[in-house]
Design an enzyme around this catalytic site. Structure first.
Site, PDB file in Angstrom:
ATOM      1  N   SER A 135      -7.828   1.460  -4.439  1.00 56.99           N
ATOM      2  CA  SER A 135      -7.428   1.824  -5.788  1.00 56.99           C
ATOM      3  C   SER A 135      -7.535   0.586  -6.667  1.00 56.99           C
ATOM      4  O   SER A 135      -6.894  -0.429  -6.390  1.00 56.99           O
ATOM      5  CB  SER A 135      -5.994   2.356  -5.755  1.00 56.99           C
ATOM      6  N   LYS A 161     -11.305   4.189  -6.241  1.00 57.80           N
ATOM      7  CA  LYS A 161     -10.506   4.958  -7.215  1.00 57.80           C
ATOM      8  C   LYS A 161     -10.221   4.044  -8.393  1.00 57.80           C
ATOM      9  O   LYS A 161      -9.743   2.919  -8.217  1.00 57.80           O
ATOM     10  CB  LYS A 161      -9.209   5.412  -6.551  1.00 57.80           C
ATOM     11  N   LYS A 163      -8.170   3.414 -11.887  1.00 57.70           N
ATOM     12  CA  LYS A 163      -7.048   3.821 -12.719  1.00 57.70           C
ATOM     13  C   LYS A 163      -7.574   3.965 -14.147  1.00 57.70           C
ATOM     14  O   LYS A 163      -8.337   3.112 -14.611  1.00 57.70           O
ATOM     15  CB  LYS A 163      -5.946   2.764 -12.658  1.00 57.70           C
ATOM     16  N   ASP A 189      -7.644   8.089 -11.438  1.00 61.83           N
ATOM     17  CA  ASP A 189      -6.221   8.440 -11.415  1.00 61.83           C
ATOM     18  C   ASP A 189      -5.608   8.073 -12.755  1.00 61.83           C
ATOM     19  O   ASP A 189      -5.637   6.907 -13.172  1.00 61.83           O
ATOM     20  CB  ASP A 189      -5.517   7.667 -10.286  1.00 61.83           C
ATOM     21  N   GLU A 214      -7.178  12.584 -10.626  1.00 61.75           N
ATOM     22  CA  GLU A 214      -5.821  12.633 -10.076  1.00 61.75           C
ATOM     23  C   GLU A 214      -4.785  12.626 -11.204  1.00 61.75           C
ATOM     24  O   GLU A 214      -4.833  11.777 -12.101  1.00 61.75           O
ATOM     25  CB  GLU A 214      -5.632  11.409  -9.164  1.00 61.75           C
ATOM     26  N   ASP A 239      -0.788  14.430  -7.605  1.00 61.26           N
ATOM     27  CA  ASP A 239      -0.035  13.407  -6.887  1.00 61.26           C
ATOM     28  C   ASP A 239       1.436  13.616  -7.258  1.00 61.26           C
ATOM     29  O   ASP A 239       2.177  14.343  -6.559  1.00 61.26           O
ATOM     30  CB  ASP A 239      -0.567  12.019  -7.292  1.00 61.26           C
ATOM     31  N   LYS A 263       1.776  11.659  -0.207  1.00 61.77           N
ATOM     32  CA  LYS A 263       2.535  10.425  -0.021  1.00 61.77           C
ATOM     33  C   LYS A 263       3.878  10.818   0.574  1.00 61.77           C
ATOM     34  O   LYS A 263       4.617  11.608  -0.033  1.00 61.77           O
ATOM     35  CB  LYS A 263       2.796   9.729  -1.365  1.00 61.77           C
ATOM     36  N   GLY A 291      -1.178   5.831  -1.587  1.00 56.79           N
ATOM     37  CA  GLY A 291      -0.564   4.546  -1.253  1.00 56.79           C
ATOM     38  C   GLY A 291       0.423   4.139  -2.319  1.00 56.79           C
ATOM     39  O   GLY A 291       0.325   4.583  -3.475  1.00 56.79           O
TER      40      GLY A 291
HETATM   41  O1  SMG Z   1      -1.237   1.414  -2.189  1.00 56.83           O
HETATM   42  O2  SMG Z   1      -3.310   1.030  -2.684  1.00 56.83           O
HETATM   43  C1  SMG Z   1      -2.176   1.396  -2.976  1.00 56.83           C
HETATM   44  C2  SMG Z   1      -1.921   1.866  -4.385  1.00 56.83           C
HETATM   45  C3  SMG Z   1      -2.601   3.156  -4.651  1.00 56.83           C
HETATM   46  O3  SMG Z   1      -3.064   3.786  -6.887  1.00 56.83           O
HETATM   47  C4  SMG Z   1      -2.240   3.745  -6.003  1.00 56.83           C
HETATM   48  N1  SMG Z   1      -0.991   4.227  -6.155  1.00 56.83           N
HETATM   49  O4  SMG Z   1      -0.502   6.905  -8.443  1.00 56.83           O
HETATM   50  O5  SMG Z   1      -1.585   6.838  -6.652  1.00 56.83           O
HETATM   51  C5  SMG Z   1      -0.897   6.286  -7.478  1.00 56.83           C
HETATM   52  C6  SMG Z   1      -0.510   4.828  -7.366  1.00 56.83           C
HETATM   53  C7  SMG Z   1       0.967   4.699  -7.408  1.00 56.83           C
HETATM   54  C8  SMG Z   1       1.514   3.329  -7.255  1.00 56.83           C
HETATM   55  S1  SMG Z   1       1.305   2.405  -8.648  1.00 56.83           S
HETATM   56  C9  SMG Z   1       2.445   1.184  -8.660  1.00 56.83           C
HETATM   57 MG    MG Z   2      -1.738   8.636  -8.111  1.00 60.13          MG
END
Ligand code: SMG
Ligand code: MG
Length: 368
Positions: A135, A161, A163, A189, A214, A239, A263, A291
């Site tokens: 991510s 992925k 953001k 995402d 996402e 999510d 998750k 994650g």
């Molecule tokens: O653990 O690699 C990881 C982070 C993956 O993008 C990630 N998590 O919305 O999926 C999500 C985000 C939430 C955590 S952001 C602080």
């Molecule tokens: Mg997410």
């Protein structure tokens, strides 16, 4: 098994690079670990709540408080306890899935270590390694984003992925798709940064052949996601919205999600996460493991979960080095094939390295 105590241990761990999402930036993680002390040995849990309530209503101080004052007393009062009973016992308290998940994980690890069974086997894993995705946070400029994406691909990650947020979406995705070519698995995402009126705008992402979008809308806007799903060709993947197996089924039946990010912390534990997996599998909905910037403890558990048969897409299960200069456990390393090995030892199959744990601990408090 009788639960004798829960240690609430806080650790401070700097991320190797800041991680920016549509709701904020994580630089240093303040993580709550839970150690279960039982008559038959100990077990570890990791709470995925962040320092501030931005991803969801939970935050790390609140999680520690609710465990100490509400969750722990219920479990400590039992003359005997199994991990399978934890969620039911804690269901008298509303919400706080991340706190509940951390406690269940610690009890489950203790139980499985005592019986010599790996978490992967216990959950129903069918593979010994899982494909690794990564991510990538929002960057200040496009060049930095391209550099990071290329770096991760060079390391061997099998899926990227990105953001996104309004204003840093279509053109960013276009730049990445042009740079990496048509064959790289790519998804985005939004962490709830859009509104239901953004359908036509998000449909502009369709041309980039993304695996999924996402969580574009707020967690409670299941109806909005169903509307959006009819306006964009790219599959919607929820999510934040999916907080239980029951909600997962509802979101699927209402056409709000075609793929689900699972998750354990968000749904109250690894056992409920398996139930979400089962609901999705029965509906023919692919899932992948999300994650929450976990240490090696949470990573070990996520890899066990990601080895279940319905996890047909690469997850946000990256190697330790993507997050930490020094992980809390023996580091998880990406194989040449872009996969991570699923731990095989009893319970999580890993435990904190005592010198690292001592160095990063900021506080410890036993609840007995
Ligand atoms: O653990 O690699 C990881 C982070 C993956 O993008 C990630 N998590 O919305 O999926 C999500 C985000 C939430 C955590 S952001 C602080
Ligand atoms: Mg997410």
């Amino acid at each position: 098994m009788r639960l004798l105590g829960l240690e609430l241990r806080r650790v401070a761990m700097p991320l190797v690079r800041p991680f920016r999402t549509s709701f904020g930036t994580e630089r240093d993680r303040d993580i709550l670990l839970v150690r279960a002390e039982t008559e038959s040995g100990e077990g570890w849990g990791e709470c995925v709540a962040m320092a501030e309530p931005r991803y969801s209503p939970e935050y790390v101080d609140g999680a520690a408080h609710v465990i100490e004052h509400f969750l722990a007393p219920v479990l400590l009062a039992r003359p005997s306890l199994t991990a399978a009973e934890v969620a039911g016992l804690l269901a008298v308290f509303e919400g706080h899935p991340m706190a509940k998940a951390a406690v269940e994980m610690a009890v489950l690890d203790a139980e499985l270590r005592a019986t010599g069974v790996s978490l992967a086997t216990h959950l129903g894993a069918v593979r010994d390694r899982v494909p690794a995705g990564v991510s990538v946070g929002i960057t200040d400029d496009v060049d930095t984003l391209l550099e990071q994406v290329e770096g991760y691909l060079a390391e061997g990650y099998l899926r990227i992925k990105l953001k996104i947020e309004p204003g840093l979406d279509v053109e960013r995705v276009r730049a990445v798709r042009e740079r990496v070519g048509p064959d790289v698995l790519l998804q985005v995402d939004a962490n709830a940064a859009y509104t239901v009126d953004d359908g036509p705008h998000l449909a502009a992402l369709d041309e980039f052949d993304l695996l999924l979008i996402e969580q574009p809308l707020p967690p409670d806007d299941v109806a909005g996601h169903a509307v959006l799903a009819r306006q964009v060709r790219t599959p919607i993947c929820l999510d934040e919205s999916v907080t239980s197996a029951r909600i997962a089924r509802d979101c699927i039946e209402r056409g709000a999600t075609a793929i689900v990010n699972i998750k354990a912390g968000r749904v109250g534990g690894y056992l409920e996460a398996v139930a979400v997996h089962d609901v999705c599998a029965a509906a023919g909905v692919p899932v992948w493991c999300g994650g929450m910037l976990e240490t090696g403890l949470g990573r070990a558990a996520n890899l066990a979960l990601a080895a279940l048969p319905g996890f047909t897409l690469p997850g946000d299960t990256s190697a330790s080095a993507r997050y930490w200069a020094t992980d809390l456990t023996v580091p998880f390393v990406l194989g040449d094939d872009g996969h991570l090995a699923v731990p095989t030892g009893p319970g999580l199959g890993v435990e904190p390295l005592s010198d690292v744990l001592a160095a990063v601990t900021t506080s410890s408090h036993w609840v007995r």
